[in-house]
Write a protein that holds these residues in place. Structure first.
Motif, PDB file in Angstrom:
ATOM      1  N   GLY A  12     -36.002  77.947 100.395  1.00 14.16           N
ATOM      2  CA  GLY A  12     -36.276  77.324 101.689  1.00 14.16           C
ATOM      3  C   GLY A  12     -35.006  77.076 102.474  1.00 14.16           C
ATOM      4  O   GLY A  12     -34.964  77.246 103.700  1.00 14.16           O
ATOM      5  N   ALA A  13     -33.938  76.678 101.773  1.00 16.95           N
ATOM      6  CA  ALA A  13     -32.654  76.441 102.431  1.00 16.95           C
ATOM      7  C   ALA A  13     -32.083  77.736 103.002  1.00 16.95           C
ATOM      8  O   ALA A  13     -31.491  77.743 104.099  1.00 16.95           O
ATOM      9  N   GLU A  14     -32.265  78.837 102.278  1.00 14.54           N
ATOM     10  CA  GLU A  14     -31.755  80.129 102.754  1.00 14.54           C
ATOM     11  C   GLU A  14     -32.568  80.632 103.952  1.00 14.54           C
ATOM     12  O   GLU A  14     -32.020  81.253 104.870  1.00 14.54           O
ATOM     13  N   ILE A  15     -33.860  80.342 103.968  1.00 11.84           N
ATOM     14  CA  ILE A  15     -34.692  80.693 105.128  1.00 11.84           C
ATOM     15  C   ILE A  15     -34.197  79.936 106.362  1.00 11.84           C
ATOM     16  O   ILE A  15     -34.049  80.504 107.452  1.00 11.84           O
ATOM     17  N   PRO A  57     -36.742  73.043 100.559  1.00 10.25           N
ATOM     18  CA  PRO A  57     -35.425  73.705 100.567  1.00 10.25           C
ATOM     19  C   PRO A  57     -35.042  74.308  99.225  1.00 10.25           C
ATOM     20  O   PRO A  57     -34.350  75.338  99.174  1.00 10.25           O
ATOM     21  N   GLY A  58     -35.498  73.711  98.113  1.00  8.92           N
ATOM     22  CA  GLY A  58     -35.107  74.199  96.798  1.00  8.92           C
ATOM     23  C   GLY A  58     -36.068  75.194  96.188  1.00  8.92           C
ATOM     24  O   GLY A  58     -35.754  75.811  95.163  1.00  8.92           O
ATOM     25  N   ALA A  59     -37.242  75.369  96.795  1.00 11.84           N
ATOM     26  CA  ALA A  59     -38.241  76.281  96.238  1.00 11.84           C
ATOM     27  C   ALA A  59     -37.959  77.715  96.665  1.00 11.84           C
ATOM     28  O   ALA A  59     -37.265  77.973  97.651  1.00 11.84           O
ATOM     29  N   SER A  60     -38.519  78.653  95.919  1.00 12.78           N
ATOM     30  CA  SER A  60     -38.339  80.075  96.227  1.00 12.78           C
ATOM     31  C   SER A  60     -39.572  80.624  96.924  1.00 12.78           C
ATOM     32  O   SER A  60     -40.715  80.263  96.567  1.00 12.78           O
ATOM     33  N   TYR A  61     -39.324  81.529  97.888  1.00 13.76           N
ATOM     34  CA  TYR A  61     -40.401  82.138  98.652  1.00 13.76           C
ATOM     35  C   TYR A  61     -40.143  83.643  98.749  1.00 13.76           C
ATOM     36  O   TYR A  61     -38.988  84.084  98.871  1.00 13.76           O
ATOM     37  N   ARG A  62     -41.217  84.411  98.713  1.00 10.78           N
ATOM     38  CA  ARG A  62     -41.090  85.857  98.862  1.00 10.78           C
ATOM     39  C   ARG A  62     -41.237  86.202 100.346  1.00 10.78           C
ATOM     40  O   ARG A  62     -42.253  85.898 100.981  1.00 10.78           O
ATOM     41  N   VAL A  63     -40.205  86.835 100.892  1.00  9.83           N
ATOM     42  CA  VAL A  63     -40.120  87.081 102.333  1.00  9.83           C
ATOM     43  C   VAL A  63     -39.985  88.577 102.597  1.00  9.83           C
ATOM     44  O   VAL A  63     -39.119  89.250 102.006  1.00  9.83           O
TER      45      VAL A  63
END
Length: 558
Positions: free
Chosen positions: A443-446, A497-503
């Motif tokens: 989430g932070a990278e998004i 922010p710390g979770a992962s998401y497939r984008v």
């Protein structure tokens, strides 16, 4: 429009012919040499007239304007011939982006048809634009020198022999060297008076093309590159200097006016050595005729809708420019079609038709690429949704969010009377054929990627996002704090922010294209189809397709 256009063109031709009589050999030595420069920019492979045309002001009432059909290589060739007739000292030049981001008819053949069209039309010289590098340096060298495409081979109706015109690139160097990719300039003589044409692309090219395409290249300062050549040109006896530059500005007036011009071209021209006489610009897809720092500066819109006619007087004694005046002329749809250009286009259309005419579906209204106050467009939303649909399956990476760059969306998806859409229509909107890839981002990278939309605060690049993803921004906040972190939502749930998401993004963004370096942090990549294929499949599955609401991005300053 056609009657007024023909009257204006007749006046220009009559005046030009009368002026040219004074410059023929055998006249008094103190009479000037008349040179006509015909110029275009940002043709982008538009061999056929682009829809809807060009907006022009009513000569009787400048406060009124209308869109008129314009463009097309067959009509442009006829206009170039008309404007050259009776003018032995004529040269046809371009300020870059002849190819790249092209409609299907040119793009299917890697823009070979456009190179052949421009060569046949008599183009002499062209600056290298950023889109000339879309497929990399080696492919551009093939455009100049000819030969079959390294992967697709020879697909055209005749062998591809390369451009008869010459590319010029004074500011584009092989990295780590002082060697330019193409010659920096070319000198042409008109009645024994040498005129230098210097070509260059914009310094920021590496930031707006694929990182892979810019590898091994160094794009240097435009003005410094020109100024470094002046002593060399002077030593060769050159006094008249014309710059062809793929950079431009934004005017607020009509096509032959210049009130309030802004943008990079203004400072570049002011930084040029005083020896430079004329600047022919492009890149911003605008039309203007300006005087900057006592120099003529022109631009001819985009897609072949205009040709700039520049009439120059050269002093026989000093061999310098006495005066220069320019007029932008509409490539009117009522012009007769040049027979050779028509035959060339027909030959390629015959080969392209089975692919171009594939039915994709039906749209209920035109899907516009124009953004609202939040930077969100109807077509951008549709494309992002198509990319999410293409990459949501486990085999494609289980994407839950899709994002695409607005610069990759080149034109509206216009509705015909019956609403039918073909593959060629979709390709015109997404001509880069980028491959989709699903990556893992936190989430932070998004949020970090979204913050990079304002690397150029004056002209932000707002990413188009898929259904279910939403956020708000305030562009007045400092860099790094423009995205409201609390507003980041996915299907109604806050982004952690710390979770992962497939984008899902395209490979251009995945490599950090357009300055979105945060996407380079993406992990566990799974590659999918090309973006045009995803849009084709989405329309087939959702036809008839209407415009989705533009409610995914909120501009808090509005």
């Amino acid at each position: 429009m056609s009657r007024l256009y023909r009257f204006a063109l007749a006046c220009l031709l009559t005046g030009a012919a009368a002026a040219s009589l004074t410059a023929l050999p055998g006249h008094a030595e103190d009479e000037p040499v008349n040179l006509r420069i015909l110029a275009i920019n940002d043709f982008h492979g538009n061999l056929k007239p682009p829809a809807p045309g060009i907006r022009v002001s009513d000569p009787a009432d400048p406060t009124k304007s209308s869109v008129v059909p314009a463009g097309g290589a067959a009509q442009m060739a006829s206009l170039v011939k008309l404007l050259s007739d009776g003018k032995p000292n004529t040269i046809f030049v371009a300020a870059g982006d002849l190819i790249g981001a092209s409609p299907f008819l040119s793009a299917m053949f890697h823009d070979e048809p456009t190179i052949e069209s421009m060569s046949q039309m008599g183009l002499a010289l062209s600056a290298v634009g950023n889109h000339e590098f879309d497929e990399g340096k080696d492919e551009l060298l093939r455009m100049q020198n000819g030969g079959c495409h390294p992967q697709d081979g020879c697909r055209g109706p005749q062998p591809f022999t390369g451009a008869t015109f010459h590319y010029l690139a004074a500011s584009t160097f092989l990295a780590g060297t002082d060697k330019t990719v193409f010659p920096p300039y070319e000198i042409r003589s008109f009645e024994d008076i040498p005129v230098a044409f210097i070509g260059l692309t914009l310094k920021g090219t590496a930031g707006i093309i694929s990182p892979a395409s810019s590898a091994g290249l160094d794009f240097r300062s435009e003005a410094e590159s020109v100024n470094a050549l002046i002593p060399e040109l002077k030593a060769k006896g050159v006094e008249a200097i014309v710059v062809l530059i793929h950079e431009g500005g934004w005017p607020s007036g009509g096509m032959n006016e210049c009130p309030g011009l802004s943008g990079p071209i203004v400072d570049i021209v002011k930084d040029l050595d005083s020896a430079v006489d004329i600047v022919i610009s492009g890149h911003t897809h605008q039309a203007y005729v300006c005087t900057i720092d006592k120099r003529l500066v022109t631009s001819a819109d985009k897609f072949g809708t205009l040709v700039t006619a520049i009439d120059v007087k050269l002093d026989r004694t000093t061999r310098d420019v006495i005066s220069a005046n320019a007029t932008n002329i509409v490539v009117d749809a009522t012009l007769p079609k040049d027979a050779a250009q028509t035959a060339l286009i027909d030959a390629y259309e015959k080969l392209a038709a089975p692919y171009a005419n594939q039915p994709a579906g039906v749209i209920t209204t035109t899907l516009s690429r124009l953004p609202n106050a939040s930077g969100e467009s109807v077509l951008g939303d549709v494309i992002a949704d198509a990319q999410l649909a293409a990459m949501a399956a486990p085999a494609r990476g289980s994407a839950v969010i899709a994002m695409t760059n607005p610069g990759g969306i080149r034109t509206d998806l216009a509705r015909r009377d019956d609403g039918a859409v073909t593959y060629a229509d979709l390709f015109a909107s997404q001509p880069f054929r980028n491959q989709l890839v699903t990556v893992t981002l936190t989430g932070a990278e998004i949020k970090a990627a979204l913050e990079q939309q304002w690397l150029d605060p004056a002209r932000p690049r707002i990413l188009q996002v898929s259904r279910g993803f939403a956020y708000a921004f305030d562009a007045k906040q400092p860099a790094g704090a423009r995205i409201d972190a609390a507003s980041l939502m996915l299907n109604g749930h806050p982004i952690d922010p710390g979770a992962s998401y497939r984008v899902a993004i395209n490979n251009y963004l995945a490599l950090g294209g357009d300055g979105f370096t945060a996407f380079k942090s993406g992990r566990d990549a799974i590659v999918g189809p090309f973006d045009d294929e995803a849009l084709f499949a989405f329309l087939k599955a959702n036809s008839p397709l209407g415009p989705p609401p533009r409610d995914r991005i909120v501009n808090k300053a509005q």
